[in-house]
Write a protein that holds these residues in place. Structure first.
Motif, PDB file in Angstrom:
ATOM      1  N   UNK A  71       0.724  -1.324   0.014  1.00 22.53           N
ATOM      2  CA  UNK A  71      -0.025   0.306  -0.050  1.00 22.53           C
ATOM      3  C   UNK A  71       0.706   1.081  -0.279  1.00 22.53           C
ATOM      4  N   UNK A  72       1.783   0.784   1.144  1.00 20.52           N
ATOM      5  CA  UNK A  72       2.635   2.521   1.049  1.00 20.52           C
ATOM      6  C   UNK A  72       3.230   2.644  -0.693  1.00 20.52           C
ATOM      7  N   UNK A  73       4.100   1.645  -1.019  1.00 20.42           N
ATOM      8  CA  UNK A  73       4.123   1.796  -2.602  1.00 20.42           C
ATOM      9  C   UNK A  73       3.874   2.150  -3.887  1.00 20.42           C
ATOM     10  N   UNK A  74       2.473   1.906  -3.423  1.00 18.98           N
ATOM     11  CA  UNK A  74       1.131   2.036  -4.123  1.00 18.98           C
ATOM     12  C   UNK A  74       1.421   3.651  -4.049  1.00 18.98           C
ATOM     13  N   UNK A  75       1.193   4.236  -2.950  1.00 18.77           N
ATOM     14  CA  UNK A  75       0.733   5.657  -2.626  1.00 18.77           C
ATOM     15  C   UNK A  75       2.285   6.376  -3.223  1.00 18.77           C
TER      16      UNK A  75
END
Length: 456
Positions: free
Chosen positions: A231-235
């Protein structure tokens, strides 16, 4: 399989409320407490959990639910609808350009399976959408990345454009798009470089490639097994480059599924595809509603039908039906049928797509190990042509020879032959019922030998 722990917890929780003739606010409160724990355990983003629980609770305690004739069912329907919305509401199709070629950029961190997914995507677009893709090897930094894409292209018979590792990725992408126009490729899929972490150099290169021609899609490939990090990478990628969709890999692995439930809500970008295995056809369009049904144990008939249509030979199926009717079904036909079932994927996953199978007593204790199918194949392949066609000639000495040739015990050989005989009797019984008076009435047929099929 992803979501297994979450599925078990949610199904156990909703089972307590399902058959209730009356549901109180306290019932809903206790249920949502369990749901909250289940989602947190599945590694779902905490903000997403709070929002989901709040939405379900508010709808579930409404007067239209509490005063309905089936409040338990209504609450489950709400959970399913909210779970579907959480993952995007509806399937998000690939956006194809009205002026080909459609340009798709594949971005992501190193190790997420980006290059393999690039090949799988090209395969899906060719088979499902009848497109003529061109793969572009623009990852000039990772050792053997270009060779890997070339190998995949050769395996799939899909052309790969590369200029080695000494030309800049921007120039490679530019030349590839020009070539695609000349050779009438309607889709260009650019495999860009990844890093072990997010850095300015990586993002700047992606921005430069993007500036060549505004891509129709920018797919971020993330490993579902990384949980909240996904999720952090996607953000980060969304803020820096601007992604249009997400491809989750390894969703068939031992992942808790939190990334799939969090990414859409956090980034507001849809999950476009999910990787469900290592094979080159194991990339599926993501359907939020179907996934919600599977999580809640409701099955997934549409995906099962699509798998069957994609893998089962219609002519062979018709031929097999005729053989059932005329009682001429042989071990060769049985072998052929198993081969087609294997193409659909792991047997355990297929069974879970059938609605109501999660409620079958003892199903959880059954052994759906796909190795058992390999054992059956080994036994059949150790038979002569005459034995496969006329199993009645298989006497004790032949059984010993088949056992030795297949590496399986005589007992397993005996069991398979017995099951095959019982199956033929069942087919005869079913054809007799089809033409009998009153055939339209419901009949209860026991399927002989089916309970022991998975115990070999």
């Amino acid at each position: 399989m992803a979501f297994e722990g979450l599925s078990e917890r949610l199904q156990g929780t909703i089972a307590k409320i399902k058959g209730k003739g009356k549901v109180t606010e306290q019932d809903v409160k206790l249920m949502m407490r369990e749901v909250r724990f289940a989602l947190i355990e599945a590694d779902v983003n905490l903000k997403v959990v709070k929002k989901f629980v709040k939405s379900v609770s508010e709808r579930a305690v409404g007067s239209d639910v509490m005063q309905s004739l089936t409040p338990g069912q209504q609450v489950i329907k709400i959970v399913q609808e909210e779970l579907t919305q959480l993952m995007g509401g509806e399937q998000s199709p690939v956006k194809f350009s009205t002026r080909p070629p459609t340009v798709i950029m594949m971005v992501g961190l190193q190790g997420a399976g980006k290059t393999t997914t690039t090949g799988k995507l090209a395969n899906v677009l060719r088979k499902k959408y009848n497109k003529k893709p061109l793969l572009v090897a623009a990852d000039v930094y990772r050792p053997a990345a270009v060779q890997q894409l070339q190998t995949l292209g050769k395996q799939l018979s899909i052309p790969v454009f590369d200029k080695g590792t000494d030309v800049s990725p921007v120039e490679i992408a530019r030349e590839a798009i020009e070539l695609a126009k000349e050779e009438h490729h309607d889709v260009v899929i650019i495999d860009t470089a990844g890093r072990l972490h997010i850095d300015e150099a990586l993002m700047q290169e992606l921005k430069d490639i993007r500036a060549l021609k505004e891509p129709d899609e920018v797919f971020l490939v993330v490993d579902a097994m990384t949980g909240q990090d996904a999720v952090n990478v996607a953000e980060s990628f969304n803020e820096a480059v601007g992604i249009t969709g997400v491809v989750l890999t390894k969703l068939d692995g031992d992942t808790r599924g939190g990334a799939a439930l969090s990414i859409r809500s956090v980034t507001e970008k849809p999950i476009k595809f999910v990787g469900m295995g290592e094979k080159m056809d194991a990339l599926e369009p993501f359907h939020p509603e179907r996934m919600a049904q599977r999580i809640l144990g409701m099955g997934d008939v549409l995906s099962l039908i699509e798998k069957a249509q994609a893998t089962v030979d219609a002519d062979k199926a018709k031929e097999l039906e005729e053989k059932f009717k005329t009682q001429s079904f042989t071990f060769d036909d049985f072998l052929d049928q198993m081969s087609q079932v294997k193409k659909m994927g792991p047997l355990e996953d297929i069974i879970k797509m059938i609605p109501g199978m999660n409620k079958v007593k003892g199903l959880d204790k059954m052994n759906f190990d796909d190795k058992q199918i390999n054992h059956i194949e080994a036994i059949i392949q150790s038979m002569t042509i005459a034995e496969r066609t006329n199993p009645e000639i298989i006497n004790a000495s032949r059984r010993k020879r088949i056992s030795k040739g297949s590496g399986r015990s005589v007992q397993e050989v005996n069991r398979l032959i017995k099951q095959f005989d019982e199956m033929k009797k069942m087919m005869k019984q079913m054809s007799g019922l089809a033409g009998a008076p009153g055939a339209g009435k419901k009949k209860k047929l026991k399927l002989p030998g089916m309970d022991s099929l998975f115990k070999m």
